[in-house]
Design a protein around this motif. Structure first.
Motif, short mmCIF file in Angstrom:
data_model
loop_
_atom_site.label_atom_id
_atom_site.label_comp_id
_atom_site.label_asym_id
_atom_site.label_seq_id
_atom_site.Cartn_x
_atom_site.Cartn_y
_atom_site.Cartn_z
N LEU A 116 0.83 -1.21 0.00
CA LEU A 116 0.00 0.00 0.00
C LEU A 116 0.86 1.26 0.00
CD1 LEU A 116 -2.90 -0.66 2.56
CD2 LEU A 116 -3.12 -0.25 0.10
N TYR A 117 1.88 1.25 0.83
CA TYR A 117 2.75 2.41 1.03
C TYR A 117 3.44 2.82 -0.28
CZ TYR A 117 6.57 5.09 3.27
OH TYR A 117 7.47 6.05 3.65
N TRP A 168 0.34 1.88 -3.88
CA TRP A 168 -1.01 2.44 -3.92
C TRP A 168 -1.03 3.92 -3.55
CZ3 TRP A 168 -4.87 0.33 -6.39
CH2 TRP A 168 -6.17 0.77 -6.19
N PRO A 227 -6.67 5.65 -4.63
CA PRO A 227 -5.19 5.71 -4.70
C PRO A 227 -4.65 7.13 -4.72
CG PRO A 227 -6.06 5.25 -6.88
CD PRO A 227 -7.26 5.31 -5.95
#
Length: 369
Positions: free
Chosen positions: A136-137, A140, A316
């Motif tokens: 995610l870091y 995204w 995002p």
């Protein structure tokens, strides 16, 4: 587990020197990829028989060789010829990572791992939780970190940040930003709300990743033993505010975090997070359903609950996490004078609000940063 290289797209590993600590591009360590020399053909080696010693079928003399992009022979994968004629093994990431994974699983099975008095499992956080969050870091939210040089090298300190996003993903991303941008890979010990630890699976996971209850006694114990502690004073008022109030800081409670910092004698690091406000734009709240489920709010966003589970996917947006200059508490009395605590609270809140305004003025767009 080693952190992935974050060099510019298309730049091979090892083609640049690592940046200074605190640069968001300096997370990964460069790795050499060998000389790239082509191995000798079977005829040149003088081997006979249908298969070479590597186990690969021999190629007929003069036959054309077609390779897929990025493909390599067994010899290329395991050895390269040096200038002195020696054959040196090429460093491989997979065996090292595999060995770490096997060791991690063995320790889990035998119980040979440690947790502290708060339930923090550093090994689990480093090997399992952080790599999962890093997707995610990096991919995204594409988090950009500023001011990492203001993170304390050692000793106790209190990080104070704005809170937003409907779901508190900003806390997890901030903890990872501290860990991945600090030269000593420090862990951020976040103080969480009671509700977090009442949820069966989430509560246990929060404890294992270093979070603890947001109370003065736990905060002072952590700060007193030199931990880097994180707090989000807005609480649910910040994380659950309406989209129209984005980036407007809510009330910072009664100044409990300031009193804890004063009594522990540690600096306060203000932190501004831009980008989290837009991941779940909260347009409304179904209060009866929230009361039924025992939640502080039940959000209505453009996609949830209209699209069901798909509506729970965060947008995002491009994030920026900025760490400001530490605010010292040396001039404050250690007896916890309420007026001094209120003054310090206002000073920290104003510092974060100004950082947010400055960063928003420089932002090109919600999704482009």
């Amino acid at each position: 587990m080693p952190r992935p290289d974050r060099g510019p797209a298309g730049e091979p590993d090892g083609a640049r020197e690592p940046d200074e600590a605190g640069d968001p591009e300096s997370h990964g360590a460069s790795r050499g990829t060998g000389t790239g020399a082509e191995p000798a053909t079977a005829a040149q080696r003088g081997e006979s028989g249908e298969h070479s010693r590597s186990g690969e079928p021999r190629r007929s003399q003069g036959a054309s060789i077609v390779r897929f992009p990025g493909a390599a022979t067994t010899e290329e994968r395991w050895a390269h010829s040096g200038q002195d004629g020696r054959t040196d093994a090429v460093p491989e990431v997979l065996p090292e990572s595999l060995a770490e994974a096997v060791a991690f699983l063995a320790n889990r099975l035998t119980g040979e791992y440690t947790v502290d008095e708060f339930g923090f499992d550093a090994d689990l956080t480093e090997q399992v939780i952080a790599p999962a969050l890093r997707v995610l870091y990096d991919k995204w939210f594409r988090v950009d970190v500023r001011g990492a040089e203001h993170l304390p090298e050692r000793g106790g300190a209190l990080l104070v940040a704005n809170h937003s996003g409907t779901l508190p993903l900003d806390a997890a991303m901030t903890a990872l930003a501290v860990h991945d941008n600090h030269p000593g890979d420090r862990f951020l010990r976040i103080l969480g709300a009671d509700l977090v630890f009442q949820i069966p699976v989430l509560g246990s996971l929060a404890r294992k990743t270093g979070q603890t209850l947001a109370c003065s006694s736990d905060a002072e114990r952590l700060l007193g033993r030199g931990e880097f502690v994180g707090v989000f004073p807005e609480g649910f008022k910040g994380v659950g505010k309406h989209f129209s109030a984005r980036y407007k800081l809510q009330r910072f409670g009664r100044g409990g975090f300031a009193s804890a910092a004063i009594r522990a004698g540690v600096p306060i690091v203000p932190c501004a997070i831009v980008g989290a406000e837009e991941i779940y734009p909260k347009l409304g709240d179904i209060k009866p359903l929230a009361r039924l489920l025992g939640l502080p709010y039940f959000p209505v966003t453009p996609f949830f609950p209209l699209l069901g589970p798909l509506g729970a996917i965060p947008l995002p947006t491009k994030w920026t996490i900025e760490f400001g200059e530490p605010i010292e508490v040396d001039g404050c009395a250690s007896d916890g004078d309420p007026m001094e605590a209120f003054t310090l609270t206002d000073q920290v809140r104003e510092a974060i609000q100004q950082m947010l305004y400055t960063r928003l003025e420089r932002r090109r767009g919600v999704f482009g940063g």
